[in-house]
Design a protein around this motif. Structure first.
Motif, PDB file in Angstrom:
ATOM      1  N   GLN A   1      -2.866  -7.559   9.968  1.00  0.00           N
ATOM      2  CA  GLN A   1      -3.806  -6.239   9.142  1.00  0.00           C
ATOM      3  C   GLN A   1      -2.677  -4.940   9.128  1.00  0.00           C
ATOM      4  O   GLN A   1      -2.305  -4.161   9.475  1.00  0.00           O
ATOM      5  N   VAL A   2      -1.932  -4.870  11.133  1.00  0.00           N
ATOM      6  CA  VAL A   2      -1.336  -3.744  11.254  1.00  0.00           C
ATOM      7  C   VAL A   2      -0.018  -3.172  10.738  1.00  0.00           C
ATOM      8  O   VAL A   2       0.347  -2.738  10.086  1.00  0.00           O
ATOM      9  N   LEU A   3       0.820  -5.136  11.169  1.00  0.00           N
ATOM     10  CA  LEU A   3       1.457  -5.003  10.104  1.00  0.00           C
ATOM     11  C   LEU A   3       1.486  -4.946   8.659  1.00  0.00           C
ATOM     12  O   LEU A   3       2.292  -4.482   7.644  1.00  0.00           O
ATOM     13  N   MET A   4       1.259  -5.626   8.256  1.00  0.00           N
ATOM     14  CA  MET A   4       0.355  -5.021   6.456  1.00  0.00           C
ATOM     15  C   MET A   4       0.206  -3.016   6.423  1.00  0.00           C
ATOM     16  O   MET A   4       1.335  -3.231   5.141  1.00  0.00           O
ATOM     17  N   ARG A   5      -0.684  -2.776   7.009  1.00  0.00           N
ATOM     18  CA  ARG A   5      -0.668  -1.837   6.513  1.00  0.00           C
ATOM     19  C   ARG A   5       0.402  -0.417   7.326  1.00  0.00           C
ATOM     20  O   ARG A   5       0.807  -0.071   6.390  1.00  0.00           O
ATOM     21  N   TYR A   6       1.150  -1.459   8.613  1.00  0.00           N
ATOM     22  CA  TYR A   6       2.861  -0.829   8.409  1.00  0.00           C
ATOM     23  C   TYR A   6       3.822  -1.020   7.090  1.00  0.00           C
ATOM     24  O   TYR A   6       4.635  -0.068   7.023  1.00  0.00           O
ATOM     25  N   ILE A   7       3.965  -1.823   6.208  1.00  0.00           N
ATOM     26  CA  ILE A   7       4.369  -2.113   5.136  1.00  0.00           C
ATOM     27  C   ILE A   7       4.177  -1.398   4.332  1.00  0.00           C
ATOM     28  O   ILE A   7       4.842  -0.218   3.491  1.00  0.00           O
TER      29      ILE A   7
ATOM     30  N   PHE B   1       1.976   1.547   3.787  1.00  0.00           N
ATOM     31  CA  PHE B   1       1.933   2.696   4.227  1.00  0.00           C
ATOM     32  C   PHE B   1       2.600   3.216   5.534  1.00  0.00           C
ATOM     33  O   PHE B   1       2.051   3.792   6.830  1.00  0.00           O
ATOM     34  N   PRO B   2       4.176   3.480   5.108  1.00  0.00           N
ATOM     35  CA  PRO B   2       4.941   3.234   6.352  1.00  0.00           C
ATOM     36  C   PRO B   2       4.563   4.637   6.884  1.00  0.00           C
ATOM     37  O   PRO B   2       4.925   5.353   7.908  1.00  0.00           O
ATOM     38  N   THR B   3       4.488   5.444   5.985  1.00  0.00           N
ATOM     39  CA  THR B   3       4.577   7.132   6.327  1.00  0.00           C
ATOM     40  C   THR B   3       3.331   7.795   6.245  1.00  0.00           C
ATOM     41  O   THR B   3       2.780   8.267   5.876  1.00  0.00           O
ATOM     42  N   SER B   4       1.885   7.536   7.678  1.00  0.00           N
ATOM     43  CA  SER B   4       1.145   7.810   7.199  1.00  0.00           C
ATOM     44  C   SER B   4       0.482   9.617   8.779  1.00  0.00           C
ATOM     45  O   SER B   4       1.002   9.221   9.250  1.00  0.00           O
ATOM     46  N   THR B   5      -0.542   9.773   8.830  1.00  0.00           N
ATOM     47  CA  THR B   5      -0.473  10.694   9.773  1.00  0.00           C
ATOM     48  C   THR B   5      -1.186  10.259  10.040  1.00  0.00           C
ATOM     49  O   THR B   5      -2.001   8.880   9.814  1.00  0.00           O
ATOM     50  N   LEU B   6      -2.151  10.472  11.360  1.00  0.00           N
ATOM     51  CA  LEU B   6      -2.515  10.484  12.810  1.00  0.00           C
ATOM     52  C   LEU B   6      -3.648   9.731  11.880  1.00  0.00           C
ATOM     53  O   LEU B   6      -4.272   8.627  12.304  1.00  0.00           O
ATOM     54  N   ARG B   7      -4.462  10.996  11.095  1.00  0.00           N
ATOM     55  CA  ARG B   7      -5.923  10.769  10.355  1.00  0.00           C
ATOM     56  C   ARG B   7      -6.264   9.630   9.796  1.00  0.00           C
ATOM     57  O   ARG B   7      -6.593   9.121   9.700  1.00  0.00           O
TER      58      ARG B   7
END
Length: 105
Positions: free
Chosen positions: A13-19, A21-27
């Motif tokens: 799930q973390v890898l999918m989120r990174y792919i 949404f590559p540029t996301s804010t901390l929130r």
């Protein structure tokens, strides 16, 4: 049991989120997006999945233990290790569903 120890679903799930949404804010990284949580926020304990798996092992050990008693040893080991692992996960990994925040005190 091994998949839960490594938490491969959370890693995927973390890898999918990174792919996705590559540029996301901390929130935005800490929020739930498309049903995927952050790796350090597993959420609540999935009782419906885990209890069904454990009951399947118990049924297999009861049914086949009469015919082939060698089945009882791996089933007993599974029950022992799953007890240790789920106790640890309940205490330190998953968040409680019914947390009152000390309101009764």
């Amino acid at each position: 049991l091994g998949v839960e120890l490594v938490r491969t679903v959370s890693v995927v799930q973390v890898l999918m989120r990174y792919i996705i949404f590559p540029t996301s804010t901390l929130r935005a990284q800490r929020s739930v997006r498309l049903g995927m949580r952050a790796i350090d926020d597993p959420g609540w304990f999935p009782f419906h999945k885990i209890l069904a798996q454990d009951m399947l092992i118990v049924v297999i050990s009861i049914v086949f233990g009469v015919v082939a008693p060698l089945v009882l040893f791996p089933c007993a080991l599974f029950c022992l290790f799953s007890r240790i692992m789920w106790t640890h996960h309940h205490l330190y990994v998953y968040e409680s569903c019914f947390e009152t925040g000390g309101q009764f005190w």
